[in-house]
Design a protein around this motif. Structure first.
Motif, short mmCIF file in Angstrom:
data_model
loop_
_atom_site.label_atom_id
_atom_site.label_comp_id
_atom_site.label_asym_id
_atom_site.label_seq_id
_atom_site.Cartn_x
_atom_site.Cartn_y
_atom_site.Cartn_z
N LYS A 3 0.96 -0.82 -0.01
CA LYS A 3 -0.06 0.03 0.48
C LYS A 3 0.87 0.92 0.11
O LYS A 3 1.80 1.29 1.07
N VAL A 4 0.39 1.96 -0.87
CA VAL A 4 1.29 3.57 -0.93
C VAL A 4 1.09 4.68 -1.03
O VAL A 4 -0.69 4.29 -1.70
N SER A 5 1.39 5.71 -1.04
CA SER A 5 0.78 7.11 -0.99
C SER A 5 2.14 7.76 -1.50
O SER A 5 2.63 8.21 -0.67
N ALA A 6 1.55 7.95 -2.82
CA ALA A 6 2.81 9.11 -3.26
C ALA A 6 3.32 10.42 -2.61
O ALA A 6 3.13 11.44 -2.51
N LYS A 7 1.56 10.99 -1.98
CA LYS A 7 1.11 12.37 -1.96
C LYS A 7 1.44 12.24 -0.63
O LYS A 7 2.11 13.44 0.16
N THR A 8 0.87 11.42 0.63
CA THR A 8 1.44 11.08 1.80
C THR A 8 2.90 10.56 2.68
O THR A 8 3.72 10.84 3.45
N GLY A 9 3.38 10.33 1.45
CA GLY A 9 4.54 9.49 1.75
C GLY A 9 4.53 7.61 2.12
O GLY A 9 5.73 7.01 2.09
N GLU A 10 3.30 7.62 2.84
CA GLU A 10 2.91 5.85 2.89
C GLU A 10 3.66 4.79 2.40
O GLU A 10 2.98 4.77 0.89
N GLY A 11 3.86 4.05 2.31
CA GLY A 11 5.01 2.93 2.17
C GLY A 11 6.25 3.48 1.22
O GLY A 11 7.31 1.66 0.73
N VAL A 12 6.28 4.00 1.23
CA VAL A 12 7.36 4.44 0.19
C VAL A 12 9.23 3.83 0.68
O VAL A 12 9.74 4.05 -0.16
N SER A 13 9.17 4.37 2.13
CA SER A 13 10.91 3.58 2.40
C SER A 13 10.96 1.75 2.06
O SER A 13 11.80 1.91 1.88
N ALA A 14 9.44 1.58 2.03
CA ALA A 14 9.87 0.13 1.75
C ALA A 14 9.98 -0.40 0.12
O ALA A 14 10.75 -1.54 0.48
N ILE A 15 9.56 0.25 -0.55
CA ILE A 15 9.60 0.08 -1.85
C ILE A 15 11.43 0.75 -1.70
O ILE A 15 11.69 0.01 -2.73
N LYS A 16 11.33 1.72 -1.34
CA LYS A 16 13.43 1.74 -1.75
C LYS A 16 13.96 0.88 -1.22
O LYS A 16 14.40 0.56 -1.74
N LYS A 17 13.46 -0.46 -0.24
CA LYS A 17 14.40 -1.23 0.24
C LYS A 17 14.19 -2.21 -1.80
O LYS A 17 15.40 -2.34 -0.74
N GLU A 18 13.41 -2.49 -1.79
CA GLU A 18 13.69 -3.23 -2.41
C GLU A 18 13.58 -3.17 -3.83
O GLU A 18 14.34 -3.85 -4.52
N LEU B 131 5.43 8.63 -7.96
CA LEU B 131 5.57 8.31 -6.88
C LEU B 131 7.80 7.97 -7.11
O LEU B 131 8.08 7.87 -6.00
N ILE B 132 7.77 7.94 -8.58
CA ILE B 132 9.65 7.58 -8.71
C ILE B 132 10.14 9.05 -7.90
O ILE B 132 11.26 9.26 -7.17
N ASN B 133 9.39 10.36 -8.50
CA ASN B 133 9.71 11.74 -7.65
C ASN B 133 9.66 11.31 -6.28
O ASN B 133 11.40 12.31 -5.63
N ALA B 134 8.88 10.74 -5.63
CA ALA B 134 8.58 10.64 -3.76
C ALA B 134 10.20 9.97 -3.70
O ALA B 134 10.39 10.17 -2.70
N ILE B 135 11.10 8.95 -4.61
CA ILE B 135 11.26 7.82 -4.18
C ILE B 135 12.65 8.77 -4.41
O ILE B 135 14.08 8.28 -3.71
N LEU B 136 12.92 8.85 -5.53
CA LEU B 136 14.04 9.90 -6.02
C LEU B 136 14.23 11.35 -5.97
O LEU B 136 13.68 11.74 -7.13
#
Length: 326
Positions: A171-186, A205-210
């Protein structure tokens, strides 16, 4: 100099280099060479003569060899063997394929329950294509901040379905940042394709990750609740800790390519496992007596939506929408 050679009889000087295709605009390719240069390249004409019936004979993620001449013009002269790729039928050109990306460690399919809706048929077609080339897929359910109670309930049901089959879900939200850190690890150490419909929030989402990448983002059409294309070409972005994200243009449909009718069930893991108990080895799971798959659907051991996607792909085959590889 290593990689240089001269055709002395003609007084010409060329340089040969190897590299990775990191961007494809359709008219030229950006290649990052093994010594760290970024070189804009064209395709040598003979690629069109090798029987590659694709809208893009070279894809982002390809390892290639390039030649630069004394005028500084660079051409891709050879593609190295691919370990895999994600391919779909080209839009309105069913005799051609379109390669989304090559040499992948994994795919992340960005899915939205609404704004816009991603159908299970689209999800299942993508998953089947990835299974065909043994590419692991993670499902990213984006825009969790935007859903009402019914949409959230449906979201949880989808996550339960695909997790049970064996696909990791986030579950992710590019807007709130939910789940972004978990995606980064993957992402660390992997070459990862991001794909999904236009408007599902891939670029956001890519902008939130990078941060700093500034992938293009767009608005949703309020009337149709559909995304409008913003990314117009495929591009690779380096990830902290090693690896790359490949951002691709949003796709409306996913026409599978180069699949035989008897193979389609192999790319649905739960159907493939259950088919071992069918009475007939060549069971199509539609009308044959003693079909373990249909029985499993009736007993809710196989999802009706997954079975419907399987039948939908069989119908494509009967209508001649699949084409042999070229």
């Amino acid at each position: 100099m290593a990689g240089d050679f001269a055709l002395r009889a003609y007084g010409l000087h060329f340089r040969l280099m190897r590299g990775l295709v990191i961007k494809n605009t359709g008219s030229w390719y950006l290649v990052k060479t093994d010594d760290g240069q970024c070189v804009e390249c064209k395709i040598k004409g003979n690629f069109r003569l090798k029987g590659i019936r694709s809208t893009n004979p070279i894809a982002v993620g390809d390892r290639v060899r390039i030649i630069t001449n004394q005028e500084g013009t660079a051409f891709i002269s050879e593609i190295e063997d691919r370990k895999n790729y994600i391919i779909r039928r080209a839009s309105n050109l069913s005799k051609l394929s379109h390669i989304l990306a090559a040499n992948l460690d994994q795919c992340m399919l960005v899915v939205t329950v609404n704004y816009p809706e991603t159908t299970t048929i689209f999800i299942d077609r993508f998953l089947a294509s990835a299974e065909a080339y043994r590419i692991p897929v993670r499902l990213l359910f984006n825009k969790t901040d935007a859903y009402d109670e019914d949409e959230t309930r449906y979201l949880d049901a989808l996550i339960n379905l695909y997790t049970h089959i064996g696909y990791p879900c986030f579950k992710v939200s590019a807007k709130t940042g939910e789940g972004v850190s978990a995606i980064k690890k993957e992402l660390e150490g992997n070459i990862t394709l991001f794909s999904g419909h236009s408007g599902v929030g891939k670029s956001t989402l890519i902008n939130a990750i990078l941060p700093g990448v500034e992938a293009k983002t767009g608005e949703i059409s309020a009337y149709h609740k559909k995304g409008m294309h913003t990314t117009t070409f495929s591009e690779m972005f380096p990830v902290d800790g090693g690896g790359y994200i490949i951002d691709t243009p949003g796709i409306k449909g996913f026409g599978t390519f180069d699949m035989e009718e008897e193979e389609i069930g192999h790319y649905f893991p739960e159907i493939f496992r259950t088919s071992a108990d069918c009475k007939y080895g060549n069971c199509t799971h539609r009308h044959e007596p003693g079909c373990a798959v249909r029985k499993a659907v009736e007993e809710h051991l196989i999802s009706e939506s997954r079975y419907a996607s399987y039948l939908n792909m069989l119908e494509d085959k009967e209508e001649g929408k699949y084409r042999a590889a070229y």
